[in-house]
Design a protein around this motif. Structure first.
Motif, short mmCIF file in Angstrom:
data_model
loop_
_atom_site.label_atom_id
_atom_site.label_comp_id
_atom_site.label_asym_id
_atom_site.label_seq_id
_atom_site.Cartn_x
_atom_site.Cartn_y
_atom_site.Cartn_z
N ASP A 22 0.83 -1.20 0.00
CA ASP A 22 0.00 0.00 0.00
C ASP A 22 0.87 1.26 0.00
O ASP A 22 1.89 1.32 0.69
CB ASP A 22 -0.91 -0.01 1.24
N GLY A 23 0.45 2.26 -0.75
CA GLY A 23 1.21 3.49 -0.90
C GLY A 23 1.63 4.14 0.41
O GLY A 23 2.80 4.44 0.62
N ASP A 24 0.69 4.34 1.31
CA ASP A 24 1.03 4.96 2.60
C ASP A 24 1.91 4.05 3.44
O ASP A 24 2.90 4.48 4.02
CB ASP A 24 -0.25 5.31 3.38
N ASN A 25 1.54 2.76 3.53
CA ASN A 25 2.27 1.83 4.38
C ASN A 25 3.74 1.71 3.97
O ASN A 25 4.62 1.64 4.83
CB ASN A 25 1.61 0.45 4.36
N ILE A 26 4.01 1.69 2.68
CA ILE A 26 5.39 1.55 2.19
C ILE A 26 6.23 2.76 2.60
O ILE A 26 7.42 2.64 2.86
CB ILE A 26 5.39 1.38 0.65
N ARG A 27 5.58 3.91 2.70
CA ARG A 27 6.33 5.13 3.07
C ARG A 27 6.69 5.18 4.55
O ARG A 27 7.43 6.05 4.98
CB ARG A 27 5.56 6.38 2.63
#
Length: 198
Positions: A59-64
């Motif tokens: 997921d975009g947010d989780n990876i960050r």
């Protein structure tokens, strides 16, 4: 470019697929913020796991929070964000897992590069355009990002002050202002079955 490194081969993809009784692939969900990408990805992951299919959601947010915590939101950083995710999703697919990515991934060239990376490894890449009118995404705005972008607090926000290049020929197109989350996940699931990926 790293030097003094050697690739250590192990099982081939075919051998791994035979042992795991499953194929790998990447399902790449792209669309505006608040289009429903992450929600659909969660539903699809649960559907696949309930059917005994190994799947993992990136997921975009989780990876960050981890892998890409050193990246900002400039065009260069967004390119690098997607490059790294392309590599990670390819590794998951090569492990015979269904990798489900949910990233805005606004630039067509970055998604094309992700597709090419998978193609070079003979791995399936399924682009899913999670489509929603901008006004609907702004009405949803669960994180208040559109509001802050309109106020000029967030610079370079996709769909407002930064471009989003919609896919021209995605394998799957879902309309989240017309379809439920369950319908979208089911549409992707049925495509995977039809293509004998699962």
């Amino acid at each position: 470019m790293a030097t003094n490194i050697t690739w250590h081969p192990n099982l081939t993809y075919s051998e791994r697929s035979e042992l795991r009784k499953q194929n790998g692939a990447t399902v790449w969900l792209t669309g505006l913020s608040a289009s429903g990408k992450s929600t659909i990805a969660c539903a699809l992951e649960q559907l696949l796991l309930k059917e005994g299919v190994s799947a993992y959601r990136l997921d975009g947010d989780n990876i960050r929070f981890g892998l890409n915590k050193d990246l900002g939101f400039s065009e260069k950083d967004r390119n690098e964000n997607i490059r790294r995710i392309s590599e990670v999703s390819r590794l998951f697919a090569d492990s015979c897992t269904i990798s489900i990515t949910s990233f805005i991934s606004p630039y067509r060239v970055d998604r094309d590069n992700a597709r090419a990376l998978h193609k070079d490894s003979n791995l399936k890449f399924i682009e899913v355009f999670v489509d929603v009118p901008l006004e609907v995404a702004e009405q949803r705005d669960p994180k208040g990002l559109y509001k802050r972008a309109r106020e000029g607090v967030i610079k370079e926000f996709t769909g407002i002050s930064a471009p989003y290049e919609a896919p021209e020929t995605p394998e799957i197109h879902v309309d989240t202002d017309k379809q439920t989350v369950e319908e979208c996940a089911e549409q992707i699931y049925l495509y995977l079955k039809k293509e004998s990926i699962i």
